[in-house]
Design a protein around this motif. Structure first.
Motif, PDB file in Angstrom:
ATOM      1  N   ARG A  62      -1.755 -43.713  25.905  1.00  0.00           N
ATOM      2  CA  ARG A  62      -2.096 -42.337  26.276  1.00  0.00           C
ATOM      3  C   ARG A  62      -3.339 -41.866  25.523  1.00  0.00           C
ATOM      4  NH1 ARG A  62       1.293 -39.226  28.983  1.00  0.00           N
ATOM      5  NH2 ARG A  62       0.746 -37.401  27.760  1.00  0.00           N
ATOM      6  N   PHE A  67      -4.992 -38.536  27.213  1.00  0.00           N
ATOM      7  CA  PHE A  67      -3.946 -37.517  27.247  1.00  0.00           C
ATOM      8  C   PHE A  67      -3.547 -37.068  25.849  1.00  0.00           C
ATOM      9  CE2 PHE A  67      -2.939 -39.864  31.283  1.00  0.00           C
ATOM     10  CZ  PHE A  67      -3.537 -38.919  32.084  1.00  0.00           C
ATOM     11  N   PRO A  87      -9.486 -36.774  30.196  1.00  0.00           N
ATOM     12  CA  PRO A  87      -9.120 -37.906  31.071  1.00  0.00           C
ATOM     13  C   PRO A  87     -10.013 -38.016  32.303  1.00  0.00           C
ATOM     14  CG  PRO A  87      -7.166 -36.652  30.469  1.00  0.00           C
ATOM     15  CD  PRO A  87      -8.327 -35.918  29.897  1.00  0.00           C
ATOM     16  N   ASN A  88     -10.445 -36.857  32.859  1.00  0.00           N
ATOM     17  CA  ASN A  88     -11.215 -36.926  34.099  1.00  0.00           C
ATOM     18  C   ASN A  88     -12.674 -37.313  33.869  1.00  0.00           C
ATOM     19  OD1 ASN A  88     -11.597 -34.484  32.829  1.00  0.00           O
ATOM     20  ND2 ASN A  88     -11.840 -33.314  34.687  1.00  0.00           N
ATOM     21  N   THR A  92     -11.641 -44.796  32.613  1.00  0.00           N
ATOM     22  CA  THR A  92     -10.372 -45.515  32.539  1.00  0.00           C
ATOM     23  C   THR A  92      -9.469 -44.920  33.603  1.00  0.00           C
ATOM     24  OG1 THR A  92      -9.432 -43.920  31.005  1.00  0.00           O
ATOM     25  CG2 THR A  92     -10.522 -45.823  30.045  1.00  0.00           C
ATOM     26  N   ASN A  93      -8.598 -45.722  34.182  1.00  0.00           N
ATOM     27  CA  ASN A  93      -7.584 -45.187  35.081  1.00  0.00           C
ATOM     28  C   ASN A  93      -6.248 -45.744  34.658  1.00  0.00           C
ATOM     29  OD1 ASN A  93      -9.915 -45.025  37.685  1.00  0.00           O
ATOM     30  ND2 ASN A  93      -8.725 -43.306  36.970  1.00  0.00           N
ATOM     31  N   MET A  94      -5.212 -45.001  35.029  1.00  0.00           N
ATOM     32  CA  MET A  94      -3.889 -45.353  34.529  1.00  0.00           C
ATOM     33  C   MET A  94      -2.920 -45.498  35.688  1.00  0.00           C
ATOM     34  SD  MET A  94      -1.973 -43.691  31.386  1.00  0.00           S
ATOM     35  CE  MET A  94      -0.244 -43.828  31.041  1.00  0.00           C
TER      36      MET A  94
ATOM     37  N   GLU B 195      -1.035 -35.303  35.267  1.00  0.00           N
ATOM     38  CA  GLU B 195      -1.794 -36.252  34.459  1.00  0.00           C
ATOM     39  C   GLU B 195      -2.498 -37.254  35.361  1.00  0.00           C
ATOM     40  OE1 GLU B 195       0.903 -37.920  31.627  1.00  0.00           O
ATOM     41  OE2 GLU B 195       0.530 -36.304  30.198  1.00  0.00           O
ATOM     42  N   ALA B 197      -3.470 -36.752  38.407  1.00  0.00           N
ATOM     43  CA  ALA B 197      -4.586 -36.071  39.069  1.00  0.00           C
ATOM     44  C   ALA B 197      -5.789 -35.977  38.141  1.00  0.00           C
ATOM     45  CB  ALA B 197      -4.155 -34.679  39.521  1.00  0.00           C
ATOM     46  N   GLU B 198      -5.519 -35.626  36.880  1.00  0.00           N
ATOM     47  CA  GLU B 198      -6.625 -35.537  35.918  1.00  0.00           C
ATOM     48  C   GLU B 198      -7.237 -36.906  35.673  1.00  0.00           C
ATOM     49  OE1 GLU B 198      -6.512 -33.172  32.271  1.00  0.00           O
ATOM     50  OE2 GLU B 198      -4.604 -32.413  33.008  1.00  0.00           O
ATOM     51  N   ASP B 199      -6.362 -37.902  35.579  1.00  0.00           N
ATOM     52  CA  ASP B 199      -6.831 -39.259  35.337  1.00  0.00           C
ATOM     53  C   ASP B 199      -7.751 -39.723  36.461  1.00  0.00           C
ATOM     54  OD1 ASP B 199      -6.564 -41.724  33.705  1.00  0.00           O
ATOM     55  OD2 ASP B 199      -5.746 -42.533  35.566  1.00  0.00           O
ATOM     56  N   LEU B 200      -7.483 -39.228  37.683  1.00  0.00           N
ATOM     57  CA  LEU B 200      -8.279 -39.651  38.835  1.00  0.00           C
ATOM     58  C   LEU B 200      -9.502 -38.764  39.043  1.00  0.00           C
ATOM     59  CD1 LEU B 200      -5.300 -40.504  41.158  1.00  0.00           C
ATOM     60  CD2 LEU B 200      -6.954 -42.134  40.268  1.00  0.00           C
ATOM     61  N   GLY B 201      -9.778 -37.878  38.097  1.00  0.00           N
ATOM     62  CA  GLY B 201     -11.043 -37.154  38.151  1.00  0.00           C
ATOM     63  C   GLY B 201     -10.950 -35.668  38.418  1.00  0.00           C
ATOM     64  N   CYS B 202      -9.741 -35.106  38.429  1.00  0.00           N
ATOM     65  CA  CYS B 202      -9.607 -33.671  38.675  1.00  0.00           C
ATOM     66  C   CYS B 202      -9.811 -32.888  37.384  1.00  0.00           C
ATOM     67  CB  CYS B 202      -8.205 -33.343  39.163  1.00  0.00           C
ATOM     68  SG  CYS B 202      -7.919 -33.730  40.874  1.00  0.00           S
ATOM     69  N   SER B 203     -10.425 -31.702  37.523  1.00  0.00           N
ATOM     70  CA  SER B 203     -10.363 -30.765  36.412  1.00  0.00           C
ATOM     71  C   SER B 203      -8.974 -30.132  36.451  1.00  0.00           C
ATOM     72  CB  SER B 203     -11.432 -29.692  36.568  1.00  0.00           C
ATOM     73  OG  SER B 203     -11.196 -28.965  37.755  1.00  0.00           O
TER      74      SER B 203
END
Lengths: 375, 296
Positions: A62, A67, A87-88, A92-94, B195, B197-203
């Motif tokens: 994380r 995160f 994260p955005n 990296t992608n999870m 999480e 969604a954020e990880d994929l590029g969302c604010s």
């Protein structure tokens, strides 16, 4: 150019790591989840973080995803400090343990989700999404919703979604944990295949040592927020650096005793009335220090008669037999009460099991079967 | 036999407390007003046999419904009710959503307490709570005293007996019906979705718009109908907090019954109101059905 070069960038002192952890510590209140970790992960590696629950492996992942922020230390991706990048904003992608598929979106829209956030033209989004769906063999499920497909298919959607943006680093949190054992086996090989084809660096978190050994180029065994050992699967299995690692990976017999070094070997007095055990080692131990010998059960032979000239032989009585189909494990009680496990491969379908309960047997193994450990 | 009984009970309930009263009201709405007791005509005279039934049926007509169409008061009252209910629903949504969101995001140990606080007003009679708003909103009320005391205004605001007071009353009264279904749909949401969604590029805001909002849509729809449907027919709030300018069909209905003593017209107003309410109720039911299907 006789054989292909072995993939082992961690052995090359000039190789630049993709990810570099430097003294990373994470505390939640008074609890230290991650305790000063230094670790390099290289491009195109399939790196496994292995450990029991609560060892900090998920926290470490994380932190990589953004995160959580480390309390101390820094993480470099391609040499750039990741501190403060949300994260955005990370490449990296999870893939989440729960998959975290969007229930209100179709399979296609789930996979296209990240691409659309990058404001790519619609045609490009479609092409890339279809490519991903082909990669995980989901072409027929375009319009289905996550609750309309099977667990194995959901797992593929989650993988395709995480891979769609072609991340520098793909993080997989217990990716196969929700699948049944047979499907998990098959999927492990698919995962390796996909990793190889895309050339993406994978970091996988798992508590399943078999899974880690199967898929990973290197495995980090974690214990209470620290890394106990990092090595390739063979190294972890055959040359553990501590009884913790030896015990965590696979089955093992551990004998504790006082060491008496000789030339290239060590004798360990481990039980009253039993001969000392001899084991080859490169360790230089002081005479009289406490040491351990770890021996895998499959390296212990079992016989009804006293073996001729084996350096290590002990007599005992069969306590239990675990028949697993491919192998049988004999639990043999030694005079002092300690139990040693010996494993035999069942190479013939009709051959009767040679030994039975309560039978007196001999166990023996060579000097190089076990490994001497200091802790 | 037992299964039959279990199925029969809700139907008997519906028959006794909805269908029978509805038929009575429908019959009154087709009658003519009369200076009698009860104040309408015709009455069914079963002793006269067939001729009695025939006379009774020939006495029924749609005169009152035609009358509703000719007098602008009625359709204006219907439209005004719909508008007040719609605006109140919108305000309740804008106020209720953040409350539900905060509750769903609150610490697990706090949630039962927060839920309790939302439900707490129900422990006090609805009528008393509406009355107390008169004390707050009046010319000499607490709100004006506070605002003048702080120095924000010098002359008291006229809030009581206006539509604004009606909006306040409706939003206040029905807010829990908005908060609870939205809270339920948000509380069920897996936080790893955000999480992801954020990880994929969302604010954060995009994640809210693309994930949280669509996933809470069933709750929003349920909440809106639970406020909108009772608000259309609301009578107590407009009559206590609203002024002479507040036109709502519930108030018109009451006046027809008790001031005008014109039961047939009042019944016709009620029947039309029911017909208007049926449409949103059916939409609401279908939404609920879909929601349950999606959950299973």
């Amino acid at each position: 150019m006789s054989e292909p070069a072995r993939f082992a960038p961690w052995e090359d002192p000039d190789a630049k790591p993709l990810i570099r952890f430097r003294g990373v510590t994470k505390r939640f209140g008074t609890f230290t989840a991650i305790d000063g970790i230094d670790l390099d992960i290289f491009e195109s590696e399939f790196f496994a973080l292995l450990g029991p629950s609560g060892c900090g492996k998920t926290t470490l992942m994380r932190i990589l995803a953004g995160f959580e922020d480390p309390t101390e230390g820094s993480i470099l991706l391609d040499g750039n400090d990741l501190a403060g990048a949300p994260p955005n904003k990370r490449s990296t992608n999870m893939m989440f343990q729960s998959y975290a598929l969007f229930p209100h979106l179709s399979v296609f829209d789930n996979i296209a989700f990240g691409l659309r956030r990058d404001r790519l033209p619609a045609g490009e989004v479609r092409a890339r999404t279809e490519e991903m769906m082909a990669l995980v063999k989901l072409q027929d499920l375009t319009d289905r919703r996550p609750h309309q497909i099977s667990g194995g298919q959901r797992q593929r959607v989650a993988l395709a979604r995480a891979l769609a943006k072609a991340p520098r680093l793909l993080l997989l949190d217990e990716p196969l944990g929700a699948l049944d054992k047979k499907l998990r086996r098959e999927t492990q090989f698919e995962l390796m295949d996909i990793q190889e084809r895309t050339g993406t660096t994978f970091v996988i978190v798992t508590h399943d040592q078999e899974e880690a050994m199967t898929v990973a180029t290197r495995v980090a065994v974690m214990d209470h927020g620290r890394i106990a050992q990092v090595a390739d699967p063979t190294g972890i299995y055959e040359a553990p650096n501590s009884t913790y690692v030896a015990d965590f990976i696979g089955d093992v017999n551990i004998m504790k005793g006082r060491a008496t070094p000789a030339d290239g070997t060590v004798s360990i007095e481990w039980a009253e009335g039993q001969p000392a055990l001899r084991c080859a080692t490169e360790l230089r131990l002081e005479k009289g220090v406490t040491a351990f010998i770890a021996i895998r059960p499959e390296k212990v032979s079992i016989s009804s008669r006293r073996p001729g000239n084996s350096p290590n032989a002990v007599a005992g009585r069969v306590l239990d037999i675990a028949y697993l189909g491919n192998v049988s494990t004999y639990h043999v009680e030694i005079a002092g009460g300690q139990v040693i496990k010996a494993q035999t491969a069942n190479t013939d379908r009709v051959a009767r099991q040679e030994f039975t309960w309560e039978e007196n047997v001999w166990l023996y193994w060579s000097e190089t079967a076990g490994i001497v450990l200091e802790r | 036999m037992r299964r039959l009984l279990i199925v029969a009970i809700p139907y008997l309930w519906l028959l006794a407390f909805f269908l029978v009263p509805f038929v009575i009201v429908l019959k009154i709405s087709l009658s003519d007003t009369a200076l009698a007791r009860p104040p309408y005509f015709p009455q069914l005279d079963l002793y006269a046999g067939w001729t009695g039934v025939r006379d009774f049926l020939s006495g029924l007509d749609l005169e009152n419904f035609a009358f509703l169409a000719t007098d602008a008061l009625y359709w204006k009252a219907y439209l005004s009710s719909l508008r007040i209910a719609a605006v109140s629903t919108l305000i309740a949504l804008l106020v209720g959503y953040p409350i539900a969101y905060a509750m769903a995001r609150a610490n697990q140990s706090w949630r039962p307490t927060l839920l309790m606080l939302v439900i707490l007003p129900f422990w006090i009679s609805f009528l008393i709570r509406v009355y107390s708003w008169m004390g707050i909103l009046g010319q000499e009320g607490y709100l004006n005293q506070l605002l003048i005391g702080v120095g924000i205004i010098s002359d008291p605001l006229t809030i009581l007996n206006t539509n604004v007071a009606v909006y306040i009353g409706i939003v206040y009264t029905y807010l829990p019906f908005m908060v609870l279904p939205i809270y339920a749909s948000l509380g069920r949401m897996d936080e790893s979705l955000l999480e992801a969604a954020e990880d994929l590029g969302c604010s954060r805001f995009q994640a809210f718009r693309l994930v949280t909002l669509p996933l809470s849509r069933p709750g929003i729809i349920a909440g809106c109908f639970l406020v909108f449907i009772p608000a259309i027919g609301e009578f107590v709030i407009p009559s206590l907090l609203g002024g002479s300018g507040t036109l709502m069909i519930g108030k018109v209905l009451w006046e027809e019954f008790f001031s005008n003593r014109d039961w047939p017209v009042a019944s016709a107003v009620a029947i039309v109101l029911l017909l208007i309410l049926i449409v949103p109720i059916i939409i609401f039911q279908r939404n609920e059905q879909r929601r349950q299907e999606a959950e299973s």
